[in-house]
Design an enzyme around this catalytic site. Structure first.
Site, PDB file in Angstrom:
ATOM      1  N   HIS A 194      -4.000   9.173  12.679  1.00  0.00           N
ATOM      2  CA  HIS A 194      -3.591  10.018  12.120  1.00  0.00           C
ATOM      3  C   HIS A 194      -2.043  10.661  11.966  1.00  0.00           C
ATOM      4  O   HIS A 194      -1.238  11.262  12.077  1.00  0.00           O
ATOM      5  CB  HIS A 194      -4.610  11.315  12.152  1.00  0.00           C
ATOM      6  CG  HIS A 194      -5.694  11.761  11.525  1.00  0.00           C
ATOM      7  ND1 HIS A 194      -5.908  11.354  10.066  1.00  0.00           N
ATOM      8  CD2 HIS A 194      -7.541  11.006  12.115  1.00  0.00           C
ATOM      9  CE1 HIS A 194      -7.215  10.809   9.751  1.00  0.00           C
ATOM     10  NE2 HIS A 194      -7.685  10.704  11.146  1.00  0.00           N
ATOM     11  N   GLU A 437      -6.536  -5.946  -5.447  1.00  0.00           N
ATOM     12  CA  GLU A 437      -6.643  -5.941  -4.110  1.00  0.00           C
ATOM     13  C   GLU A 437      -7.465  -7.484  -3.847  1.00  0.00           C
ATOM     14  O   GLU A 437      -7.365  -8.292  -2.808  1.00  0.00           O
ATOM     15  CB  GLU A 437      -6.380  -5.078  -3.642  1.00  0.00           C
ATOM     16  CG  GLU A 437      -7.897  -4.434  -3.996  1.00  0.00           C
ATOM     17  CD  GLU A 437      -8.284  -3.070  -2.726  1.00  0.00           C
ATOM     18  OE1 GLU A 437      -7.022  -2.496  -2.027  1.00  0.00           O
ATOM     19  OE2 GLU A 437      -8.858  -1.776  -3.370  1.00  0.00           O
ATOM     20  N   ASP A 461      -4.144  -5.378   1.239  1.00  0.00           N
ATOM     21  CA  ASP A 461      -5.172  -6.406   0.985  1.00  0.00           C
ATOM     22  C   ASP A 461      -5.054  -7.437   0.167  1.00  0.00           C
ATOM     23  O   ASP A 461      -5.979  -9.181   0.571  1.00  0.00           O
ATOM     24  CB  ASP A 461      -6.395  -5.167   0.623  1.00  0.00           C
ATOM     25  CG  ASP A 461      -7.203  -4.781   1.318  1.00  0.00           C
ATOM     26  OD1 ASP A 461      -6.984  -4.798   3.144  1.00  0.00           O
ATOM     27  OD2 ASP A 461      -7.723  -3.570   1.380  1.00  0.00           O
ATOM     28  N   CYS A 508       2.200  -1.264  -5.135  1.00  0.00           N
ATOM     29  CA  CYS A 508       1.707  -0.018  -4.701  1.00  0.00           C
ATOM     30  C   CYS A 508       1.625  -0.467  -3.349  1.00  0.00           C
ATOM     31  O   CYS A 508       1.659   0.702  -2.050  1.00  0.00           O
ATOM     32  CB  CYS A 508       0.638   1.076  -5.188  1.00  0.00           C
ATOM     33  SG  CYS A 508      -0.871   0.504  -5.447  1.00  0.00           S
TER      34      CYS A 508
END
Length: 584
Positions: A194, A437, A461, A508
């Protein structure tokens, strides 16, 4: 003497500053046993330090404002709960009252004990939660130390410093940056933590996993942090400094040049409009996307709402978050991805799922959502309610077969019917798309495309699954190659299938924001990209200097390539814009 420390770049950019070490272990620990007569006073000292630490967190929370306030407040609240946990406090009291340890030693023992528990866990996400313990113990130790040192360093009030620590709490980043923090070097941490997410959003250069940093650095050492390469240069030479100054000049020129593109169209030299969307997970990402003239939000990651908490967020909390994203885009489309968690993180999201030997190939993405239908229904309802405030598309991750698409569409329809019956205003039609993916989804796309409104390619991925290479395994780094012939063929296949079916295709993954791949992707026929908002202007500059029709003529040699050398030869023949700074 010049020294280079290596880690992993977690947030791009460079920073030059004086090291300021900050870690729990830096506090002096008095291990002298307490006399019986001293126990009461020592318990009082500890309780006072706990009160001070809690008051500091509350004061920090009260000062929060701006786009990051809600996200950061969650981390502060988590640390406050630890300080008020009866078992945590009782354990410290027992160490002092029964074991006759001094407060600083009791805190260290408590830290070591709790950290050992977290480190023994198989789950990578849960192991990372040891950071919360480190931050809380460090804050209490600091409160104890201030009793004898009123002049204790206040890192956040200094300008021109680089924080060097084991870890850093997300809650600390905002005030540190506001007071001039230039960069971060962490001996632990992850590029997916994070704190790393916030650092990227705040454009703070960060290197994580620099294991030797705390043992080799001292307060005041001059350090050069390179968030691109993952290197930290200690005691940089004149040549290093000259290179840094040159980089600064180039960045200043680039920022000035790119700022003129904020309101410009994204259009190739031959007039083809190209969509540049933004990937987002924080309110600040949405604001930055608007400021950079993004075409929309191409990928809003909802996982951030689920992490660092005991229970999954409810419908109302999710709705408010999604509504704010939609409102923040001011009428531009927002693509919201349903939950993309797996066994490696799911327990930390307040969900129950058994451990898996290979989480990357296990119950993750849509597989998890469909196994926990109430979770999916709640999320879909929240997303649908947000459609009343602007255009929204629903994106489903980890799709591998047409049955998953049918199931999600059915659930979406059920939620829409139920919401309308309850009097909620929602859009008449909400587009449903799939993340491509998994190689199986890419190969089978011709039979699935008519059941989708759009598709998004997740190259991160797709590359690792196509090549059977764990992208987080350093030993396989050279094998993780987005330019592998098989990957390029899959990309071209997905783009072509989408174009023939009249379905928009957006890429993306990380490739979208890397300008060295822009010409290649245009050559393969891509017309819609989604990336970190901070990269949009760089990519726009490159797109506007390329001729797409000319690039398209170079696609056949790329797709005929048999190996990386063939790819490199074909790439060398691609028309390229002049790189920023080439004319200097």
């Amino acid at each position: 003497m010049r020294l280079i420390l290596t880690g992993s770049g977690a947030s791009r950019g460079k920073a030059l500053g004086r090291a300021r070490l900050e870690q729990p272990s830096r506090y002096l620990v008095d291990e002298t046993p307490l006399d019986h007569a001293e126990v009461a006073d020592e318990l009082e000292r500890l309780d006072a330090a706990l009160t001070i630490a809690l008051a500091e967190l509350r004061a920090l929370r009260d000062k929060l404002d701006g786009p990051l306030a809600r996200e950061v407040a969650e981390f502060i609240d988590a640390h406050s709960l630890i300080l008020q946990d009866p078992e945590f406090v009782r354990g410290l009291h027992d160490l002092i009252g029964k074991g006759h340890y001094r407060a600083s030693a009791a805190l260290k023992l408590q830290r070591d004990s709790l950290v050992a528990v977290f480190e023994a866990m198989d789950d990578a996400y849960l192991r990372s939660r040891r950071e919360d313990i480190e931050h809380v113990i460090g804050r209490v130790q600091g409160a104890l130390a201030r009793e004898s040192s009123v002049e204790e360093r206040k890192l956040a009030s200094r300008v021109g410093e680089v924080l060097v620590s084991d870890t850093v709490a997300p809650a600390e980043l905002v005030p540190l940056a506001e007071h001039g923090l230039l960069g971060l070097v962490l001996s632990a941490g992850s590029t997916l933590s994070h704190s790393a997410i916030l650092a990227r959003s705040m454009r703070l250069p960060m290197v994580v996993g620099a294991h030797d940093a705390l043992s080799h650095l001292r307060d005041g050492d001059l350090v050069l942090v390179d968030g691109d390469s993952g290197e930290v240069i200690v005691h940089p030479t004149a040549q290093d400094l000259a290179g840094y100054r040159q980089w600064q000049r180039e960045m200043a020129q680039q920022d000035k040049r790119l700022s003129r593109l904020r309101t410009a169209e994204t259009r190739t030299l031959d007039g083809m409009p190209i969509q540049l969307n933004a990937n987002a997970e924080l309110a600040s990402d949405v604001a930055q996307a608007r400021a950079c003239g993004a075409s929309g939000i191409g990928l809003y990651r909802t996982e951030f709402l689920f992490l660092q908490r005991r229970d999954p967020p409810g419908e109302e909390e999710q709705f408010l978050a999604y509504r704010d994203v939609v409102l923040g885009m001011g009428g531009l489309p927002a693509t919201i991805r349903t939950l993309d968690l797996g066994a490696d993180k799911v327990d930390g999201a307040g969900l129950a799922l058994r451990d898996e030997p290979n989480p990357a190939l296990g119950v993750r993405g849509v597989r998890l959502s469909l196994r926990t239908p109430q979770l999916m229904y709640t999320q879909l309802r929240a997303i649908l309610r947000a459609t009343a405030y602007g255009p929204v598309r629903v994106l489903v991750p980890m799709i591998s077969c047409i049955e998953e698409i049918h199931t999600v569409r059915r659930m979406l329809g059920e939620c829409a019917q139920e919401l309308r019956g309850q009097g909620h205003a929602i859009a008449d039609h909400v587009e449903l798309g799939a993340m491509i993916e998994v190689p199986a989804a890419a190969i089978a796309l011709p039979s699935m495309i008519q059941h989708l409104d759009f598709v998004s390619i997740g190259t991160n991925d797709l590359v690792q699954y196509t090549l059977a290479v764990d992208r987080n395994n350093d030993e396989l780094g050279t094998l993780y190659d987005p330019l592998h012939p098989a990957v390029l063929k899959l990309l071209a296949h997905v783009i072509t299938v989408g174009r023939r079916a009249g379905r928009p295709v957006t890429l993306c993954g990380e490739m979208a924001g890397e300008t060295r791949h822009t010409a290649l992707l245009l050559a393969l026929g891509l017309t819609s990209f989604s990336m970190h908002p901070g990269l949009i202007l760089e990519v726009r500059e490159v797109v506007n200097a390329l001729d797409r029709r000319e690039l398209r003529r170079h696609a056949p040699p790329l797709l005929r390539a048999r190996g990386r050398q063939d790819i490199d030869d074909a790439l060398a023949r691609l028309p390229q814009p002049r790189h920023p700074g080439d004319e200097a």
